[in-house]
Design an enzyme around this catalytic site. Structure first.
Site, short mmCIF file in Angstrom:
data_model
loop_
_atom_site.label_atom_id
_atom_site.label_comp_id
_atom_site.label_asym_id
_atom_site.label_seq_id
_atom_site.Cartn_x
_atom_site.Cartn_y
_atom_site.Cartn_z
N GLU A 218 116.33 30.60 25.29
CA GLU A 218 114.82 30.99 25.39
C GLU A 218 113.99 30.15 26.27
O GLU A 218 113.68 29.08 25.67
CB GLU A 218 114.23 30.93 23.82
CG GLU A 218 115.20 31.73 22.77
CD GLU A 218 115.31 33.34 23.03
OE1 GLU A 218 114.41 33.98 23.76
OE2 GLU A 218 116.29 33.77 22.44
N CYS A 252 105.07 29.83 25.47
CA CYS A 252 106.08 30.43 26.12
C CYS A 252 105.70 31.77 26.43
O CYS A 252 106.18 32.57 27.52
CB CYS A 252 107.44 30.16 25.95
SG CYS A 252 107.82 30.95 24.30
#
Length: 501
Positions: A218, A252
């Protein structure tokens, strides 16, 4: 910053061996064991809420309220979802059968992979550590937790709390810096999940390849946000400002930059300015709701980006306080430093494009992002953005909220990541899907066409049994096939001594 409590790198092999030994006993496989560990993690978040929130504050100067919204609630939701659905997730998944397999039992059984390594990031040190751990526990694995060495206060607290709440034979914490990380990556795991930068992701993938270990990565990226004239600009500005400046931009999933036409830009800038003032007051430095950059190294990296474009809001910084104001920049060029890598800080560039095609070309000219945001009420625009671009996720008229939907997979594509988790998707990520086929000798007459010596007749029969036909609404063919199978089964039973007449 507190001194980081580290394990001895030389102790890592023994830690992993201990975990594998525990897994091989079958201890983590029973449903009740998994449920107990998940409930213990939930209890840790509830009983140690203040201590955890304080640790996060000491790392990021993030208020408890923001941490509750950004970390505690979604992590608790992940745990409760696993607890409520584990019984259903663990059941065999029976699959569709063709005519020749009607009397056979065919299903997918999910079984734990074994020893899972969770390597987390510092920006949301609870979410990206505990949520993957919850999924790995639900799937029946043992876990080595490697919290980030950058968020030292939270890492130290996890070193203390995890052994108190989870079974220490099956769940261990390997906190530490680069030497510990290197020691961890030398070991053989059955799955590694990592949250962080693409640069480190490549290192982890290379190390995992030595052991043929599957990985889930990720890694974020430059998530664009397209705004057109059909959008509610006031709402768009407010939601973009919230998503961008949350946690001082260190998210993010945050919008990395905005794409819009010149006709929209001024109104959007005004809307974002109004929202920032509403959120953080005249001076965000004094707001208890505004976080700080994690450390001096990241501060220097983000501050360097302030020189690009034209600053129309914010721009102030204070190295001693690790403070960078919520900043809005216009007139940036595609080759500016701020448009090269993920910003991961409270600076939002606005890029103008001629039209939707220009926006799509701009997005496709960069690496695939973790998520594409769009503010538009035009259904055709939504469809074109979704179908002509590639991203880990696609969210319209809001930001970040898709992360909280546990029936959606969370994950990137290409440079923004691979694999996914959340809810059932996390359970599946950390499970092996074992194909199970249970048959009986009753079908032997039908199956005998596969044995040598091979004949043209037997091959024709085998072809009709194995190769499916293009679907047509032919109930007659199905009826004939069922009769054929019934006759063959009856013949087989008769040869075994059963008589029906």
């Amino acid at each position: 910053m507190a001194a980081l409590e580290e394990v001895d790198p030389s102790a890592v092999p023994e830690m992993v061996a201990k975990l594998r030994k525990a897994f091989n006993t079958g201890k983590t496989r029973p449903k009740q064991y998994r449920l107990h560990q998940l409930k213990c993690l939930l209890r840790m978040l509830e009983e140690k809420e203040d201590e955890i929130a304080t640790a996060i504050y000491n790392d990021l100067r993030r208020s408890k309220e923001e941490s509750m919204l950004g970390e505690f609630f979604s992590t608790k939701a992940e745990l409760v979802t696993a607890i409520n659905n584990l019984d259903e997730w663990m059941k065999p998944e029976y699959v569709k059968k063709d005519m020749t397999d009607m009397i056979n039992s065919i299903y997918i059984q999910r079984e734990p992979l074994g020893v899972v390594c969770v390597i987390s990031s510092w920006n949301y040190p609870i979410v990206v550590l505990i949520q993957p751990v919850a999924a790995a526990i639900a799937a029946g694995n043992v876990v080595l937790l490697k919290p980030s060495d950058v968020s030292t206060h939270t890492s130290n607290l996890m070193m203390e709390l995890i052994p108190q709440y989870l079974d220490p034979e099956c769940y261990s914490v390997a906190a530490g810096g680069i030497p510990v990380a290197q020691a961890v990556l030398k070991e053989k795991f059955d799955h590694i999940i990592y949250t962080g930068s693409s640069g480190v992701g490549k290192i982890i993938m290379k190390a995992a390849a030595e052991h043929l270990t599957p990985v889930t990565l990720e890694m974020g990226g430059k998530s664009p946000c397209y705004v057109d004239s059909s959008a509610n600009i006031k709402v768009a500005g407010k939601r973009i400002a919230w998503g961008k400046y949350l946690n001082a931009g260190q998210t993010c999933l945050a919008p990395d930059y905005v794409l819009c036409q010149k006709s929209v830009k001024d109104d959007l800038v005004a809307s974002i300015k109004t929202a920032v003032k509403e959120f953080y007051g005249e001076d965000p430095r004094t707001s208890k709701s505004y976080a700080r950059v994690i450390n001096e190294r990241h501060f220097t990296r983000v501050e360097r980006l302030l020189k690009d474009g034209v600053t129309v809001m914010g721009g102030e910084s204070d190295k001693d306080d690790l403070y960078i104001a919520p900043t809005l920049i216009t007139d940036v060029k595609n080759d500016d430093a701020i448009m090269e890598d993920e910003i991961f800080g409270p600076i939002l560039p606005i890029v103008t494009v001629d039209d939707l095609d220009g926006a799509i070309d701009y997005i496709n000219g960069k690496e695939k992002p973790l998520v594409l945001y769009a503010f538009t009420t035009n259904k055709q625009v939504q469809k074109l953005l979704s179908t002509r671009t590639s991203s880990g996720g696609f969210t319209v008229n809001d930001v970040l909220v898709q992360f909280g939907v546990l029936t959606l997979p969370f994950g990137g594509v290409g440079n923004s990541g691979q694999g996914a988790y959340h809810g059932k998707f996390g359970f599946d990520t950390f499970s092996h899907k074992k194909a199970c086929y249970i048959t009986t000798s009753i079908t032997e007459p039908l199956m005998s066409v596969r044995y040598p010596p091979f004949t043209t007749r037997n091959l024709k029969i085998a072809s009709s049994l194995i190769v499916p036909k293009i679907k047509r609404r032919s109930y007659f063919r199905k009826a004939v096939m069922l009769c054929f199978i019934a006759v063959m089964v009856a013949f087989g039973l008769r040869r075994l001594g059963y008589s029906f007449f």
